[in-house]
Design a protein around this motif. Structure first.
Motif, PDB file in Angstrom:
ATOM      1  N   GLN A  18       8.218  12.085   9.385  1.00 52.41           N
ATOM      2  CA  GLN A  18       7.745  12.725  10.613  1.00 52.41           C
ATOM      3  C   GLN A  18       7.926  14.221  10.512  1.00 52.41           C
ATOM      4  OE1 GLN A  18       9.536  11.231  14.107  1.00 52.41           O
ATOM      5  NE2 GLN A  18       8.815  12.868  15.388  1.00 52.41           N
TER       6      GLN A  18
ATOM      7  N   ASN B  80       8.646  17.869  11.762  1.00 51.28           N
ATOM      8  CA  ASN B  80       9.484  18.417  12.814  1.00 51.28           C
ATOM      9  C   ASN B  80       8.834  19.584  13.528  1.00 51.28           C
ATOM     10  OD1 ASN B  80      11.575  16.636  12.273  1.00 51.28           O
ATOM     11  ND2 ASN B  80      12.390  17.932  10.659  1.00 51.28           N
TER      12      ASN B  80
ATOM     13  N   ASP C  14       4.714   8.631  17.039  1.00 50.10           N
ATOM     14  CA  ASP C  14       4.936   9.999  17.514  1.00 50.10           C
ATOM     15  C   ASP C  14       3.629  10.605  18.024  1.00 50.10           C
ATOM     16  OD1 ASP C  14       6.633  12.472  17.694  1.00 50.10           O
ATOM     17  OD2 ASP C  14       5.122  13.196  16.290  1.00 50.10           O
TER      18      ASP C  14
ATOM     19  N   ARG D  15       2.525  11.851  21.916  1.00 51.14           N
ATOM     20  CA  ARG D  15       1.915  13.129  22.302  1.00 51.14           C
ATOM     21  C   ARG D  15       0.711  12.900  23.206  1.00 51.14           C
ATOM     22  NH1 ARG D  15       3.538  17.330  18.020  1.00 51.14           N
ATOM     23  NH2 ARG D  15       5.006  16.160  16.756  1.00 51.14           N
TER      24      ARG D  15
ATOM     25  N   ARG E 187      13.454  20.126  24.603  1.00 53.68           N
ATOM     26  CA  ARG E 187      12.686  19.954  23.367  1.00 53.68           C
ATOM     27  C   ARG E 187      13.269  18.824  22.528  1.00 53.68           C
ATOM     28  NH1 ARG E 187      12.200  25.678  23.701  1.00 53.68           N
ATOM     29  NH2 ARG E 187      14.054  26.024  22.424  1.00 53.68           N
ATOM     30  N   LYS E 188      14.593  18.731  22.481  1.00 54.41           N
ATOM     31  CA  LYS E 188      15.241  17.643  21.735  1.00 54.41           C
ATOM     32  C   LYS E 188      14.918  16.291  22.372  1.00 54.41           C
ATOM     33  CE  LYS E 188      19.105  20.357  19.899  1.00 54.41           C
ATOM     34  NZ  LYS E 188      20.579  20.555  19.895  1.00 54.41           N
TER      35      LYS E 188
ATOM     36  N   LYS F  32      11.370  15.200  21.428  1.00 51.51           N
ATOM     37  CA  LYS F  32      11.330  14.764  20.029  1.00 51.51           C
ATOM     38  C   LYS F  32      11.934  13.366  19.890  1.00 51.51           C
ATOM     39  CE  LYS F  32      12.804  16.083  15.385  1.00 51.51           C
ATOM     40  NZ  LYS F  32      13.522  17.084  14.557  1.00 51.51           N
TER      41      LYS F  32
ATOM     42  N   GLN G 260      10.293   9.693  18.607  1.00 51.59           N
ATOM     43  CA  GLN G 260      10.868   8.822  17.582  1.00 51.59           C
ATOM     44  C   GLN G 260      11.024   7.389  18.092  1.00 51.59           C
ATOM     45  OE1 GLN G 260      14.430  11.027  16.704  1.00 51.59           O
ATOM     46  NE2 GLN G 260      13.464  12.187  15.042  1.00 51.59           N
TER      47      GLN G 260
ATOM     48  N   ARG H 288       4.079  20.342  21.891  1.00 50.35           N
ATOM     49  CA  ARG H 288       3.828  19.278  20.912  1.00 50.35           C
ATOM     50  C   ARG H 288       2.338  18.935  20.845  1.00 50.35           C
ATOM     51  NH1 ARG H 288       7.301  15.332  19.485  1.00 50.35           N
ATOM     52  NH2 ARG H 288       6.133  13.723  20.587  1.00 50.35           N
TER      53      ARG H 288
END
Length: 599
Positions: free
Chosen positions: A14, A16, A137, A141, A208-209, A212, A216, A331
């Motif tokens: 994936q 980053n 992922d 989005r 943001r974390k 992400k 996942q 993203r």
């Protein structure tokens, strides 16, 4: 071009997207989509202005009623002005409702265009992009990140504008009423700004974390659902559950950090609001006792103080939504910024129908630099010939097909079609004349008729059924309850493997390509079903240049030329008889294949 499920290059993992985060740029790009809804934005802006004016008028009316009518005991005046106050707040309700409805339409139209642009972008990305990004992922989005943005546009935009105008308008109103009390109110602002800025800085990182981690989780879920049969067969349900639990825990921790940090804004601002209110009442009481102000002004200031700090509290409550939206938008735009696959340029040749001569000359290729997959591969195919490619797993058979279709471009060498380098042919034209039948063909949700017509969307029902007859698919289709209008699930899982294969062959026949690729098209079916498929394939290959990747070597004994690959190199080539005479690697593969069939 009929293709789905073709194996590709190695998954790099994936991405980053480690780029500098630029919220201002992201907001500017979102505005490009929103600004197209001009009429809606104008109406929303006017309603915001009207609502702000009415909101500011309310506290002034309260102070006026107290000083001019309540204290002088003017009952009729009090009733009259109370009706005016009620009408003001009723009008505020109506304007706010219109504002909400208009903004919903603006937001949904904006999201519709953005979602369409993202999906359209994904359709035009090269296959190497999907080798580097997990499907789950990407799904996150298109769904979660877009939904977070939708929520922010629906709720936050007008509330943000309202908050700014309310703060500005209230500031003018309180200075007009009493500049001394106004300064008392403003004393709290620097502290609020300082604390809010610190909280926002920490919250942005954690949001943001969280986005992400959410991607996942979705990626793992999508992969697990696709592999549900394998998981069950190997009895790995508990292992998958534990693995999901770990990723779910990571998401939980990331979400807790983000929500906890941003959640401080509400309590902090409420505390500042109460401090400001206490100061106003205390100082106002002193001023009133000494004759510098009136009770009505103090009453108006109490309302104005709450109204002044309310937008700040509102912004803090909206900040969670806003941060999720910005992180999601970033993203989304990261995908939108990817380089598209160029299907046609001004430098390519004009569209023409192929004869079918194919020449692969000294081709090298590597998915990753320093890891060669093909080394000095050369092959020749005359129009109408059947060319077979055999070799052990990982020898580069499917890679040759990908290069021929220009899913990837070779590193060195050249590939010619009718004497013309394929990099001078528009990819769209090239793929229109290349048909693919895969080992495990993919069928879309919809009817059998729709799936066959996917090969040529303008085909008539008669042409669809004729293609099915040539592919030997008509026989099983006519025994289905709804025949060609039978609805398939995604992947065509309510058909057998052989039936799916026949539908895929019919799809390729309808497309009528000049060059045909068969990627182990019969390796997953039983011998009896294979007979029907071979008949359909034989009809499909007539008068076409065919490249056949074979698992069962018996099916390619009639090939005009057989190329044997090992570790990315052509080690033998010739027809079946000459290769058997050489008694080399091909002969050894043939013997193993015969032994497996006999057992």
């Amino acid at each position: 071009m009929s293709r789905t499920g073709l194996e590709r290059g190695p998954k790099i993992g994936q991405s980053n997207f480690e780029k500098p985060q630029n919220q201002k740029q992201t907001i500017a790009r979102l505005w490009q989509y929103m600004s197209k809804q001009r009429l809606g934005l104008i109406i929303a802006t006017l309603t915001v202005l009207a609502a702000t004016a009415l909101k500011i008028a309310g506290p002034w009316l309260i102070g006026y009623i107290i000083d001019e009518h309540v204290i002088p005991l003017d009952i009729s005046g009090t009733i009259r002005m109370a009706c005016v106050l009620a009408a003001t707040y009723f009008a505020l309700f109506g304007v706010s409702y219109v504002q909400t409805i208009v903004m919903i339409h603006v937001a949904q139209k904006t999201i519709q265009k953005l979602r369409y642009a993202l999906f359209q972008k994904i359709q035009h990305l090269p296959l190497c992009f999907f080798d580097k990004h997990e499907q789950g992922d990407l799904m996150s989005r298109v769904t979660n990140d877009i939904d977070a943005l939708n929520m922010a546009l629906t709720q936050s935009v007008t509330q943000l504008l309202t908050a700014i105008l309310t703060i500005v308008g209230t500031t003018f109103a309180i200075f007009w009423l009493d500049w001394r009390l106004a300064i008392v109110v403003l004393l709290v602002i620097p502290l609020i700004v300082f604390l809010s800025k610190k909280i926002i800085q920490y919250a942005s990182v954690h949001y943001r974390k969280r986005q992400k981690a959410l991607g996942q989780v979705n990626s793992f879920m999508e992969e697990s659902l696709n592999a549900s049969e394998i998981v069950t067969l190997f009895g790995k349900e508990m292992e998958q559950t534990n693995a999901f639990h770990g990723k779910n825990e990571q998401l939980r921790h990331a979400a807790i950090r983000a929500e906890t940090v941003s959640g401080l804004m509400g309590p902090v601002n409420n505390a500042m609001n109460n401090i400001g209110l206490g100061l106003v009442i205390g100082v106002g009481a002193l001023l009133a006792v000494n004759g510098y102000t009136t009770v009505g002004v103090i009453a108006a200031f109490v309302t104005y103080t709450r109204q002044f700090f309310q937008p700040i509290n509102q912004l803090s409550n909206l900040w969670n939504t806003f941060q999720s939206a910005i992180a999601g938008a970033e993203r989304v735009f990261e995908v939108m910024d990817e380089e598209e696959e160029v299907l046609a340029t001004e430098h390519v040749a004009n569209k023409k129908e192929f004869k079918g001569d194919v020449s692969i000359q000294h081709v090298d290729f590597e998915y990753e630099k320093g890891h060669p997959i093909l080394k000095d591969v050369s092959m020749e195919a005359k129009a109408g010939q059947m060319i077979a490619i055999v070799g052990p797993t990982g020898s580069g058979k499917t890679t040759i097909i990908q290069l021929l279709s220009r899913f990837y471009d070779y590193t060195n060498g050249t590939i010619l079609i009718d004497g013309q380098p394929i990099d001078t042919i528009a990819k769209s034209d090239l793929r229109e004349q290349i048909g693919v039948v895969l080992q495990d063909p993919y069928l879309f949700s919809g009817t059998i008729r729709d799936n066959i017509r996917f090969g040529r969307l303008d085909a008539t029902d008669e042409e669809v059924e004729r293609a099915a007859e040539v592919a030997y698919a008509h026989q099983f289709i006519r025994h289905l309850p709804a025949q060609y209008d039978t609805t398939l699930t995604a992947g065509g899982m309510n058909l057998s493997q052989g039936q799916r294969q026949l539908v895929a062959i019919a799809r390729a026949i309808l497309e009528n390509p000049r060059i045909l690729i068969l990627d182990e098209a019969t390796s997953n079916v039983d011998t009896r079903t294979e007979v029907h498929i071979q008949r359909g394939l034989q009809n499909l290959m007539n008068n076409r240049t065919s490249f056949v990747i074979a698992h069962r070597l018996k099916t390619i004994e009639q090939a005009d030329c057989i190329y044997v690959l090992q570790q990315g190199e052509v080690i033998e080539f010739g027809n079946h008889a000459s290769l058997m005479e050489q008694d080399g690697f091909y002969a050894e593969l043939q013997k193993k294949s015969t032994m497996q069939e006999n057992t």
